[in-house]
Write an enzyme that holds these catalytic residues in place. Structure first.
Site, short mmCIF file in Angstrom:
data_model
loop_
_atom_site.label_atom_id
_atom_site.label_comp_id
_atom_site.label_asym_id
_atom_site.label_seq_id
_atom_site.Cartn_x
_atom_site.Cartn_y
_atom_site.Cartn_z
N SER A 43 82.45 99.34 75.25
CA SER A 43 83.11 99.78 74.02
C SER A 43 83.81 101.11 74.32
CB SER A 43 82.10 99.94 72.88
OG SER A 43 81.10 100.86 73.23
N HIS A 156 77.24 95.47 73.23
CA HIS A 156 76.26 95.48 74.32
C HIS A 156 75.31 94.30 74.28
CE1 HIS A 156 76.68 100.13 74.87
NE2 HIS A 156 77.74 99.46 75.23
N GLN A 164 75.44 99.22 67.57
CA GLN A 164 75.39 98.97 69.01
C GLN A 164 74.08 99.40 69.66
OE1 GLN A 164 79.09 98.91 71.48
NE2 GLN A 164 78.29 100.88 72.16
N GLU A 165 73.52 100.52 69.20
CA GLU A 165 72.31 101.03 69.85
C GLU A 165 71.33 101.58 68.82
OE1 GLU A 165 73.21 103.87 72.92
OE2 GLU A 165 75.03 102.81 73.51
N GLU A 283 75.67 108.48 66.12
CA GLU A 283 76.86 108.56 66.99
C GLU A 283 77.91 107.56 66.53
OE1 GLU A 283 77.89 107.11 71.52
OE2 GLU A 283 75.86 107.84 71.10
N LYS A 335 80.56 111.82 78.65
CA LYS A 335 80.68 110.74 79.62
C LYS A 335 81.73 111.16 80.65
CE LYS A 335 79.59 106.91 76.46
NZ LYS A 335 80.16 105.81 75.63
N HIS A 363 75.18 107.84 79.96
CA HIS A 363 75.56 106.78 80.90
C HIS A 363 76.68 105.95 80.27
CE1 HIS A 363 72.68 103.74 78.76
NE2 HIS A 363 73.35 104.47 77.91
N ARG A 364 77.07 104.86 80.94
CA ARG A 364 77.93 103.82 80.36
C ARG A 364 77.18 102.49 80.43
NH1 ARG A 364 83.23 105.66 79.07
NH2 ARG A 364 83.04 103.90 77.64
N SER A 365 77.67 101.51 79.68
CA SER A 365 76.97 100.23 79.67
C SER A 365 77.09 99.52 81.02
CB SER A 365 77.52 99.33 78.56
OG SER A 365 78.92 99.23 78.63
N LYS A 386 71.31 110.14 77.11
CA LYS A 386 71.30 108.71 76.81
C LYS A 386 71.42 107.96 78.12
CE LYS A 386 73.94 106.61 73.98
NZ LYS A 386 75.13 106.16 73.20
#
Length: 416
Positions: A43, A156, A164-165, A283, A335, A363-365, A386
């Site tokens: 995303s 994700h 998403q999270e 977020e 990021k 991080h990234r996915s 994260k």
């Protein structure tokens, strides 16, 4: 010339989704001294620096990185040879000038970042310092409170969950080790709760469970069950959300739980959740260009929750400065691949700090076994990180690096 870059070598490797990414080696005085790999997001915000892909549908479904690899080996390496490896700002500015575009579209932000991070690692090695100490200098490090993404939705996961999270934050503990243990135990408790209800299936990109749920709020209820079932109180363990609302923002409305909401209606939903659940951080609650939604929610609820801009700020000073000026959010997600160099990342973090905004290292996915962000979180004293669920080696690698660092760094302070 001692301590000078003698060459870079890039190669294609695979990330945690089995997609191509870049790994870069940095040679100093003819010796391999630093290595780093580049993450990739699912995303992604439209304002991020460009991740250069080949677009050749016959190879890796168009996601190859051969051009970016060539840009490092044939162009960037030549430009950096002879520079002092510990002059990070000079290294990064050289690449920025070489690219010459606002979003690094000529060479690719993934190519530039791979070189930037490899040189950073090499600089630390030349000075015989752990990376966190090389970054942090005399200020020393501080262990970050982890945001463990234990329930995945949105882009994700293959589920009907829009948010998403869903993350737990073990912020009320005396040490990083104790906090991480509590988070891991809560993750395993969530598995039990979902299995008990017949909802245990696969996991998402970041290692969290990915059930279909009747509503997004049900995800919050499951996190509460997991926290309490693991034996923890909401004073010790809070909840964080990455809504990633840009993913479901269409035609001026937010489409969540099968209904279309205005910014004001969505903000009311969040406010209701804040009343009912121990949510510490939200977020990307609004679209990346819905400045009105961001500023209104920050004005009304920013005193009681951390409001984090990810797609909103994309780790870039210009976007962040705009948000600071109008009062949008009170924290920035960090990021490194959104902006493309370590220098620009650190400068954006400093701008956030100078204006009272929190920083959340992320991080990234699409990840690799690279653990750079763990050291960055400690060295910059970001206070929060994260890096997914305590599952899958691409996520666990960061937690394990933090456990190693925690043998030397004991400070663990809640940002809340």
């Amino acid at each position: 010339m001692a301590g000078h870059i003698s060459g870079l070598h890039a190669r294609m490797i695979l990330d945690s989704r089995g997609q191509p990414t870049i790994e870069v080696d940095c040679f100093v005085d003819g010796v391999l001294t630093g290595r780093a790999a580049v993450p990739s997001g699912a995303s992604t915000g439209q304002h991020e620096a460009l991740e250069l892909r080949d677009g050749d549908g016959s190879k890796y479904l168009g996601k190859g990185v051969n051009q970016a690899v060539s840009n490092i080996n044939d162009i960037i390496s030549e430009a950096l040879v002879g520079l002092p490896v510990d002059e990070q700002k000079l290294i990064d500015e050289t690449m920025i000038e070489l690219d010459g575009t606002n979003k690094k579209t000529k060479l690719g932000a993934n190519a530039i970042l791979g070189a930037s991070l490899a040189c950073l690692h090499a600089g630390a090695a030349v000075h015989s310092l752990p990376l966190w100490k090389y970054v942090g200098g005399v200020a020393g490090g501080s262990m970050p409170v982890p945001m463990l993404n234990i329930l995945n939705g949105g882009a994700h996961a293959a589920s009907n969950v829009d948010v998403q999270e869903f993350m737990v934050m073990p912020h009320g503990f005396d040490s990083f080790e104790e906090g991480l243990r509590a988070g891991v135990e809560t993750y395993h408790q969530l598995k039990k709760e979902l299995k008990q209800d017949g909802l245990l299936g696969g996991i998402g990109d970041e290692g969290g469970f990915a059930p279909n749920l009747p509503s997004n709020e049900e995800g919050l209820r499951y996190l509460m069950r997991a926290i309490e079932g693991a034996g923890y109180s909401t004073e010790e363990m809070g909840i964080a959300l990455d809504v990633a609302s840009t993913e479901f923002y269409k035609d001026g409305k937010y489409h969540m739980d099968g209904k279309a909401h205005s910014s004001e209606e969505l903000a009311d939903i969040y406010s209701g959740w804040l009343d009912e659940y121990p949510i510490l951080s939200i977020e990307d609650g609004f679209d990346e260009d819905d400045w009105h939604g961001w500023t209104t929610f920050t004005k009304n609820d920013g005193h009681r929750v951390q409001i984090v801009g990810d797609d909103l700020f994309v780790t870039q000073q210009e976007r962040l400065a705009q948000g600071i000026e109008i009062g949008a959010a009170n924290a920035m997600l960090v990021k490194v691949n959104q902006v493309g160099t370590i220098t620009e990342t650190l400068e954006a973090m400093q701008l956030a700090r100078d204006n009272g905004y929190n920083n959340v290292m992320s991080h990234r996915s699409g990840e690799t076994e690279d653990t750079t962000i763990a050291d960055l979180a400690v060295g910059t004293r970001a206070g929060q990180i994260k890096t997914g669920a305590p599952a899958r080696s691409d996520r666990v690698a960061k937690y394990n690096q933090l456990l190693r660092i925690a043998e030397d760094v004991t400070e663990y302070v809640s940002p809340f």
